[in-house]
Design a protein around this motif. Structure first.
Motif, PDB file in Angstrom:
ATOM      1  N   GLY A 262      41.369 -46.700  -6.831  1.00 30.85           N
ATOM      2  CA  GLY A 262      41.950 -47.828  -6.105  1.00 30.85           C
ATOM      3  C   GLY A 262      43.225 -48.334  -6.733  1.00 30.85           C
TER       4      GLY A 262
ATOM      5  N   ALA B 272      56.613 -39.917 -13.665  1.00 32.55           N
ATOM      6  CA  ALA B 272      56.341 -39.484 -12.296  1.00 32.55           C
ATOM      7  C   ALA B 272      57.571 -38.799 -11.708  1.00 32.55           C
ATOM      8  CB  ALA B 272      55.920 -40.682 -11.438  1.00 32.55           C
TER       9      ALA B 272
ATOM     10  N   LEU C 234      51.273 -32.212  -0.210  1.00 27.76           N
ATOM     11  CA  LEU C 234      52.086 -32.987  -1.152  1.00 27.76           C
ATOM     12  C   LEU C 234      52.537 -34.297  -0.524  1.00 27.76           C
ATOM     13  CD1 LEU C 234      54.179 -30.176  -2.867  1.00 27.76           C
ATOM     14  CD2 LEU C 234      52.223 -31.431  -3.782  1.00 27.76           C
TER      15      LEU C 234
ATOM     16  N   ARG D 256      50.784 -36.066   1.499  1.00 29.62           N
ATOM     17  CA  ARG D 256      49.663 -37.000   1.360  1.00 29.62           C
ATOM     18  C   ARG D 256      49.559 -37.533  -0.065  1.00 29.62           C
ATOM     19  NH1 ARG D 256      45.053 -34.455   3.699  1.00 29.62           N
ATOM     20  NH2 ARG D 256      43.920 -35.779   2.259  1.00 29.62           N
ATOM     21  N   LEU D 257      49.795 -36.640  -1.051  1.00 28.23           N
ATOM     22  CA  LEU D 257      49.762 -37.074  -2.444  1.00 28.23           C
ATOM     23  C   LEU D 257      50.824 -38.140  -2.680  1.00 28.23           C
ATOM     24  CD1 LEU D 257      48.695 -36.579  -5.385  1.00 28.23           C
ATOM     25  CD2 LEU D 257      50.630 -35.053  -5.679  1.00 28.23           C
TER      26      LEU D 257
ATOM     27  N   MET E 279      50.339 -41.980  -3.993  1.00 29.50           N
ATOM     28  CA  MET E 279      50.820 -42.371  -5.314  1.00 29.50           C
ATOM     29  C   MET E 279      52.138 -43.113  -5.251  1.00 29.50           C
ATOM     30  SD  MET E 279      48.544 -41.247  -7.294  1.00 29.50           S
ATOM     31  CE  MET E 279      49.402 -41.607  -8.817  1.00 29.50           C
TER      32      MET E 279
ATOM     33  N   GLU F 297      56.937 -44.674 -14.380  1.00 29.96           N
ATOM     34  CA  GLU F 297      57.865 -44.312 -13.309  1.00 29.96           C
ATOM     35  C   GLU F 297      58.706 -43.099 -13.711  1.00 29.96           C
ATOM     36  OE1 GLU F 297      58.690 -48.870 -11.634  1.00 29.96           O
ATOM     37  OE2 GLU F 297      60.353 -47.698 -12.464  1.00 29.96           O
TER      38      GLU F 297
ATOM     39  N   PRO G  38      48.486 -47.865  -8.982  1.00 25.88           N
ATOM     40  CA  PRO G  38      47.428 -47.014  -8.431  1.00 25.88           C
ATOM     41  C   PRO G  38      46.520 -46.493  -9.541  1.00 25.88           C
ATOM     42  CG  PRO G  38      49.526 -45.831  -8.482  1.00 25.88           C
ATOM     43  CD  PRO G  38      49.814 -47.240  -8.908  1.00 25.88           C
ATOM     44  N   THR G  39      45.229 -46.474  -9.279  1.00 25.74           N
ATOM     45  CA  THR G  39      44.278 -45.924 -10.248  1.00 25.74           C
ATOM     46  C   THR G  39      43.497 -44.796  -9.566  1.00 25.74           C
ATOM     47  OG1 THR G  39      42.593 -47.485  -9.547  1.00 25.74           O
ATOM     48  CG2 THR G  39      44.001 -48.160 -11.377  1.00 25.74           C
ATOM     49  N   ARG G  40      42.547 -44.237 -10.285  1.00 28.63           N
ATOM     50  CA  ARG G  40      41.798 -43.096  -9.768  1.00 28.63           C
ATOM     51  C   ARG G  40      41.195 -43.397  -8.391  1.00 28.63           C
ATOM     52  NH1 ARG G  40      40.055 -38.647 -13.843  1.00 28.63           N
ATOM     53  NH2 ARG G  40      42.022 -39.436 -14.618  1.00 28.63           N
TER      54      ARG G  40
END
Lengths: 336, 336
Positions: free
Chosen positions: A131, A237, A265, A267-268, A272, A234, A127-129
């Motif tokens: 996309g 995170a 959270l 949704r986050l 991610m 990983e 995942p990027t900013r």
């Protein structure tokens, strides 16, 4: 049969994938009694019975088996049989949560490689900013010559073009700095090869933090660096989410805030979630093979199956073969 | 004079460090007019005037200067003069936010290395679940032989023992798997060398995600891998915090939760803040040299200065010299 959690999770993942993709049929390859008992736990299994078939495999490759012993071993493992289905055109793709090294060597043996590819690579979406980007190699090749890094660039670029429909995907080369003089000899030589290749849209060196900044569609690196970078991400995170959990549990006030923040959270996490990006593509085989993370749950396995479906539907393996064949022909006539 | 933000930030950082460490004196080395004008912005500067001195340097090394040109260049840059102070015993440590490669080659030239060290390494602390670990190398050496990885293990271990007072620090070697057969040749050879070294408490291979799990005090890797892993982590942390910011701004409800969560998130940031860990130690020089991150703010620079103070107070450079000398003597008599 593979993965840290065994067939039960893989079967549950297969059922989720069947529910989500009406065009999908699944062959479950492994120990029939284990698979039947895993299926028996699911009330919905009967609904999908007509799209689900069990193919018995008398043995399974251990997660810690050495690739060399796998090649010498018997051909009756679930991994052998599953890959054989692809080789014989009976399946469009193979998904495994098993031993990565074994999947790689058996994939090479049973499916073969397109011309001009020395070794397959593992690639996954990150995942990027805004996309995602695809990184390769992620561990199949711990020592890479410049020529191999060029091959990764070609395969990654072809994949993004064929599967995601991106025209002239941006290819970056992972390095310790963006200046010309930075990096080791292989990386500097690879930069020259990639830059000289007119089939590629090379954007130059990328540093580790730029992976997430939507600068490239394809990030090329050797398997050692890619594996460490991915696993470090990983780990970070997980560290952050455990710290957030601790913080949100330490007082009544924190617990109230945590309760209120839950939908946000959630949704986050969905955005991610590494599970959402589960499924490493083994690029450079003449057939679609997807490696699911050993620790993936049923949802993760369903994503890996969805990735396999997507690559098969877009004819990635055939497209890559055509692309590389054309390239080799061009090279032979001196127009590469 | 170095860093993305220039002397103003470095001077502000020096003033914070002076306020926090009463035993500290600082020599500001660089363009006198720039430094004086930066000092003039601070009302408190006068309070610390007696512990602050400016040493004029007619030139400064560009952030993108090649290390080779730096060695051939004039010896009147701020970096030359600052390192010279350490070489002559006029300063106990040098802190720079400038060109890392230049700092490394000038450090070697002006300070020299202890016996048995081929090249210096950069090390920094990384936050882990319960505490921190130190990782090295982080970019000074993009190609490392096994013998160099052993030297990193020795230097890292000595640092943690001398500066943090940890007895027999746990040393791990970064790899793509924990099994013996994993990794490239250099890493496998380094594992054998480190395991055979009775001075070290070797715990084996670590994968990227284990860096954060408090399994090791020292994580050894080559500079290419270490640099990419560290920068990838920084990039991911920034991505996550920008995603959280976006999420907390997108509705009235989210903004309310954000307001309520602010004190909690502030504590999280303080725990995880990379700034708190700013300051890469250049290990393997006969003198204390700390590299501050190019993008560090005043608070970050103050941390880098605090790190330099700590290493100097614990006599790290001298301790490392003694340690390596004793080791070489032992090796010479066949008892290594």
């Amino acid at each position: 049969m593979g993965g840290d959690l065994g067939p039960r999770v893989n079967v549950a993942g297969a059922l989720i994938a069947l529910a989500e993709h009406p065009a999908l049929d699944i062959l479950l390859v492994g120990d029939r009694p284990s698979l039947e008992s895993a299926l028996a736990c699911h009330a919905l299994a009967a609904d999908y019975a007509h799209r689900l078939q069990i193919l018995h495999a008398p043995s399974a490759i251990a997660m810690d088996a050495r690739p060399s012993s796998v090649l010498r071993g018997k051909a009756d493992s679930s991994m052998h049989i599953a890959l054989q289905q692809v080789a014989e055109g009976k399946a469009m793709a193979c998904v495994s949560a098993g031993n990565t090294g074994a999947l790689m060597v058996l994939g090479r043996q049973l499916l073969g490689m397109p011309p001009g590819i020395q070794r397959p690579a593992i690639s996954t979406a990150i995942p990027t900013r805004q996309g995602r980007c695809y990184m390769l190699d992620l561990g199949a090749n711990v020592d890479c010559e410049a020529e191999q890094l060029l091959q990764f660039a070609l395969m990654g670029s072809a994949m993004v073009e064929l599967v995601d429909g991106v025209k002239r995907p941006r290819v970056g080369l992972l390095n310790v700095g963006v200046e010309d003089i930075k990096g080791n000899l292989q990386v500097r030589r690879a930069a020259a090869l990639i830059a000289a290749c007119t089939d590629l849209n090379y954007i130059g060196y990328l540093e580790g933090d730029q992976i997430f900044q939507d600068q490239a569609d394809v990030v090329v690196c050797d398997g050692f660096v890619g594996n460490v970078a991915l696993k470090t991400s990983e780990g970070l995170a997980r560290l952050l989410s455990s710290r957030i959990r601790d913080l949100f549990a330490e007082s009544w006030y924190a617990r109230l805030v945590s309760l209120m923040a839950r939908p946000l959270l959630k949704r986050l996490r969905a955005q991610m979630d590494p599970v959402r990006y589960n499924g490493g593509s083994l690029l450079g085989l003449q057939g679609t093979v997807i490696k699911s993370h050993g620790s993936a749950d049923a949802r993760g396995m369903a994503y890996a199956i969805a990735r396999a479906l997507r690559e098969a539907e877009h004819g990635l393996a055939e497209g890559l073969y055509t692309h590389m064949t054309a390239r080799m022909a061009k090279a032979a006539t001196g127009h590469a």
